[in-house]
Design a protein around this motif. Structure first.
Motif, PDB file in Angstrom:
ATOM      1  N   SER A  13      42.751  45.009  45.416  1.00 48.01           N
ATOM      2  CA  SER A  13      42.201  44.550  44.141  1.00 48.01           C
ATOM      3  C   SER A  13      42.614  45.619  43.139  1.00 48.01           C
ATOM      4  CB  SER A  13      40.684  44.424  44.223  1.00 48.01           C
ATOM      5  OG  SER A  13      40.166  43.994  42.987  1.00 48.01           O
ATOM      6  N   ASN A  32      41.433  42.505  36.736  1.00 47.55           N
ATOM      7  CA  ASN A  32      41.668  42.845  38.135  1.00 47.55           C
ATOM      8  C   ASN A  32      42.206  41.611  38.837  1.00 47.55           C
ATOM      9  OD1 ASN A  32      40.491  45.310  37.559  1.00 47.55           O
ATOM     10  ND2 ASN A  32      38.492  44.695  38.322  1.00 47.55           N
ATOM     11  N   VAL A 105      36.937  44.642  45.560  1.00 45.48           N
ATOM     12  CA  VAL A 105      37.201  43.218  45.786  1.00 45.48           C
ATOM     13  C   VAL A 105      35.987  42.441  45.273  1.00 45.48           C
ATOM     14  CG1 VAL A 105      37.461  41.468  47.601  1.00 45.48           C
ATOM     15  CG2 VAL A 105      38.709  43.636  47.767  1.00 45.48           C
TER      16      VAL A 105
END
Length: 145
Positions: A13, A32, A105
């Motif tokens: 990520s 992101n 993440v």
């Protein structure tokens, strides 16, 4: 939260800086997104490895030869959504590990990586990347260390 060891094929990520964002004068990416480590190089004169990442996007590529679609089975393996996605191979970021742009993440604040790409799919990416490199069609944004 522990950082993963960088390795080829690891999907992170990452706050990705696109070529058009860098050309507009931005130094930070806007969002992101998953990004795959294409190359992780441990230089003898460096303290940390240099990592080259390729972004993963839902947007169909303008040039189909510059991206590889991710099969549904690979997306499921990584825990990504079920929308069509591509790994873009002609617009890359390079940084010294771990850099400043790793992000947790989504939904998993304790991890920075989705997992490893299956070896056959990673090889496919590298073969296409090598072809684009031979054709001198790759743009690389070096991110701040």
């Amino acid at each position: 939260m522990a950082l993963p060891q960088p390795e080829n094929g690891l999907v992170l990520s990452y706050t990705y800086l696109w070529r058009h964002e860098a050309a507009a004068g931005l130094t930070e990416g806007r969002k992101n997104r998953p990004a795959a480590i294409l190359l992780c190089v441990n230089r003898m004169d460096a303290v940390a490895p240099q990592v080259t990442v390729a972004p993963i996007t839902h947007s169909p590529p303008q040039d189909p030869a510059a991206a590889v679609e991710i099969p549904p089975s690979v997306k499921a393996h990584l825990g990504l959504d079920y929308e069509r996605s591509w790994v873009v191979l002609d617009d890359l970021n390079v940084f010294t590990w771990p850099g400043f742009d790793l992000a947790p993440v989504p939904g998993h604040p304790d991890r920075f990586a989705y997992g490893l790409l299956p070896p056959a799919f990673y090889r496919r990416l590298i073969e296409q990347f090598a072809q684009l490199r031979r054709e001198r069609r790759i743009a690389v944004q070096t991110r701040a260390d």
